[in-house]
Design a protein around this motif. Sequence first.
Motif, PDB file in Angstrom:
ATOM      1  N   LYS A  67       0.830  -1.204   0.000  1.00 61.80           N
ATOM      2  CA  LYS A  67       0.000   0.000   0.000  1.00 61.80           C
ATOM      3  C   LYS A  67       0.870   1.262   0.000  1.00 61.80           C
ATOM      4  O   LYS A  67       2.005   1.242   0.477  1.00 61.80           O
ATOM      5  N   LYS A  68       0.285   2.330  -0.514  1.00 65.44           N
ATOM      6  CA  LYS A  68       0.977   3.613  -0.485  1.00 65.44           C
ATOM      7  C   LYS A  68       0.629   4.355   0.806  1.00 65.44           C
ATOM      8  O   LYS A  68      -0.446   4.132   1.400  1.00 65.44           O
TER       9      LYS A  68
ATOM     10  N   PRO B 144       9.360  -5.620  10.932  1.00 63.38           N
ATOM     11  CA  PRO B 144      10.548  -6.413  10.593  1.00 63.38           C
ATOM     12  C   PRO B 144      11.630  -6.328  11.662  1.00 63.38           C
ATOM     13  O   PRO B 144      12.053  -5.243  12.047  1.00 63.38           O
ATOM     14  N   GLY B 145      12.027  -7.481  12.177  1.00 65.73           N
ATOM     15  CA  GLY B 145      13.089  -7.550  13.169  1.00 65.73           C
ATOM     16  C   GLY B 145      12.711  -7.045  14.547  1.00 65.73           C
ATOM     17  O   GLY B 145      13.577  -6.922  15.417  1.00 65.73           O
ATOM     18  N   GLN B 146      11.426  -6.766  14.746  1.00 70.61           N
ATOM     19  CA  GLN B 146      10.982  -6.192  16.018  1.00 70.61           C
ATOM     20  C   GLN B 146      10.122  -7.178  16.815  1.00 70.61           C
ATOM     21  O   GLN B 146       9.887  -8.307  16.380  1.00 70.61           O
TER      22      GLN B 146
ATOM     23  N   ASP C  65       3.919   1.402   9.620  1.00 71.33           N
ATOM     24  CA  ASP C  65       2.919   0.339   9.708  1.00 71.33           C
ATOM     25  C   ASP C  65       3.344  -0.911   8.935  1.00 71.33           C
ATOM     26  O   ASP C  65       2.624  -1.919   8.969  1.00 71.33           O
ATOM     27  N   THR C  66       4.462  -0.853   8.253  1.00 73.34           N
ATOM     28  CA  THR C  66       4.983  -2.042   7.576  1.00 73.34           C
ATOM     29  C   THR C  66       5.281  -3.110   8.628  1.00 73.34           C
ATOM     30  O   THR C  66       6.087  -2.898   9.534  1.00 73.34           O
ATOM     31  N   ALA C  67       4.594  -4.239   8.504  1.00 78.27           N
ATOM     32  CA  ALA C  67       4.684  -5.274   9.531  1.00 78.27           C
ATOM     33  C   ALA C  67       3.945  -6.522   9.057  1.00 78.27           C
ATOM     34  O   ALA C  67       3.199  -6.484   8.072  1.00 78.27           O
ATOM     35  N   VAL C  68       4.161  -7.594   9.794  1.00 78.87           N
ATOM     36  CA  VAL C  68       3.312  -8.779   9.651  1.00 78.87           C
ATOM     37  C   VAL C  68       2.188  -8.650  10.669  1.00 78.87           C
ATOM     38  O   VAL C  68       2.435  -8.387  11.854  1.00 78.87           O
ATOM     39  N   TYR C  69       0.965  -8.798  10.199  1.00 77.90           N
ATOM     40  CA  TYR C  69      -0.219  -8.694  11.047  1.00 77.90           C
ATOM     41  C   TYR C  69      -0.766 -10.091  11.287  1.00 77.90           C
ATOM     42  O   TYR C  69      -0.978 -10.858  10.340  1.00 77.90           O
ATOM     43  N   TYR C  70      -0.982 -10.411  12.568  1.00 77.19           N
ATOM     44  CA  TYR C  70      -1.476 -11.733  12.957  1.00 77.19           C
ATOM     45  C   TYR C  70      -2.848 -11.611  13.627  1.00 77.19           C
ATOM     46  O   TYR C  70      -3.067 -10.694  14.439  1.00 77.19           O
ATOM     47  N   CYS C  71      -3.724 -12.556  13.336  1.00 75.44           N
ATOM     48  CA  CYS C  71      -4.895 -12.758  14.190  1.00 75.44           C
ATOM     49  C   CYS C  71      -4.594 -13.969  15.073  1.00 75.44           C
ATOM     50  O   CYS C  71      -3.852 -14.877  14.676  1.00 75.44           O
ATOM     51  N   THR C  72      -5.150 -13.970  16.263  1.00 70.38           N
ATOM     52  CA  THR C  72      -4.879 -15.054  17.203  1.00 70.38           C
ATOM     53  C   THR C  72      -6.087 -15.238  18.099  1.00 70.38           C
ATOM     54  O   THR C  72      -6.767 -14.272  18.466  1.00 70.38           O
TER      55      THR C  72
ATOM     56  N   GLY D  17      -0.181 -15.058   9.399  1.00 73.58           N
ATOM     57  CA  GLY D  17       0.395 -13.730   9.268  1.00 73.58           C
ATOM     58  C   GLY D  17       0.164 -13.150   7.884  1.00 73.58           C
ATOM     59  O   GLY D  17       0.141 -13.884   6.883  1.00 73.58           O
ATOM     60  N   THR D  18      -0.018 -11.843   7.838  1.00 79.16           N
ATOM     61  CA  THR D  18      -0.179 -11.112   6.577  1.00 79.16           C
ATOM     62  C   THR D  18       0.818  -9.969   6.563  1.00 79.16           C
ATOM     63  O   THR D  18       0.778  -9.096   7.439  1.00 79.16           O
ATOM     64  N   LEU D  19       1.719  -9.997   5.601  1.00 76.22           N
ATOM     65  CA  LEU D  19       2.703  -8.916   5.477  1.00 76.22           C
ATOM     66  C   LEU D  19       2.056  -7.728   4.777  1.00 76.22           C
ATOM     67  O   LEU D  19       1.558  -7.861   3.653  1.00 76.22           O
ATOM     68  N   VAL D  20       2.057  -6.600   5.457  1.00 76.64           N
ATOM     69  CA  VAL D  20       1.585  -5.350   4.859  1.00 76.64           C
ATOM     70  C   VAL D  20       2.798  -4.441   4.704  1.00 76.64           C
ATOM     71  O   VAL D  20       3.477  -4.132   5.691  1.00 76.64           O
ATOM     72  N   THR D  21       3.058  -4.071   3.483  1.00 76.61           N
ATOM     73  CA  THR D  21       4.188  -3.188   3.184  1.00 76.61           C
ATOM     74  C   THR D  21       3.639  -1.829   2.771  1.00 76.61           C
ATOM     75  O   THR D  21       2.794  -1.753   1.873  1.00 76.61           O
ATOM     76  N   VAL D  22       4.090  -0.800   3.434  1.00 79.50           N
ATOM     77  CA  VAL D  22       3.663   0.560   3.104  1.00 79.50           C
ATOM     78  C   VAL D  22       4.861   1.289   2.502  1.00 79.50           C
ATOM     79  O   VAL D  22       5.871   1.499   3.164  1.00 79.50           O
TER      80      VAL D  22
END
Lengths: 122, 107
Positions: free
Chosen positions: A12-13, A41-43, A90-97, A115-120
């Motif tokens: 996403k932009k 990433p890495g966090q 907000d670039t991150a992997v988003y998880y539901c749990t 996990g869903t990687l969202v790249t901004v």
Amino acid sequence: QVQLVQSGAEVKKPGASVKVSCKASGYTFNDHYIYWVRQAPGQGLEWMGVINPSGVTTIYAQGFQGRVTMTRDTSTTTVYMELTSLRSEDTAVYYCTRGLNRNNWYTATDFWGQGTLVTVSS
Amino acid sequence: DIQMTQSPSSLSASLGDTVTFTCRASQGITDYLAWYQQKPGKLPKLLIYAASTLQSGVPSRFSGSGSGTEFTLTISSLQPEDVATYYCQKYDGAPFTFGPGTKVDIK
């Protein structure tokens, strides 16, 4: 068997919105709360909020208030997380749990989506 | 909001060692504390909940203790498959904050 299957990666932009889905199966959907956690990433892990699939109760972390909306569709046993006004952070992997204990949101979580990687990025 | 801290941030130990690391809450959370293991490139996995209850299927070499503000996770007899980052999480009320993690590797 319990499964949480999330939607695919998104790019996403800045300023755009993203909506991630999490389809639950293998258990009684209305019995367990669903939480959203993200990991840059890495966090480490960052808790975003929770939704009660059997009702309309949602609780969001203060840092996401006004930008995040969690909804559910009981007919398809799917939970959604929409994040608006995206920025590069907000670039991150988003998880539901899934909440471990039935009908109780004061609980640890046991099963995780893939996990869903969202790249901004502009 | 209650803050969660973990120490050390990383540790290196030998196979077979007993390793212990700590999670602290800035205010009391009774026993509303979970531990998760995340191996590199993998999903987090619940190890311990209610501070000391072992999740089903988790090896008995993992144990948790503590209440209030100080908690520990112990791995007795460290195995190669235990290389991971370990996170604590409070769940007494929102936000369900995670600690920053302790990274464990083999010396």
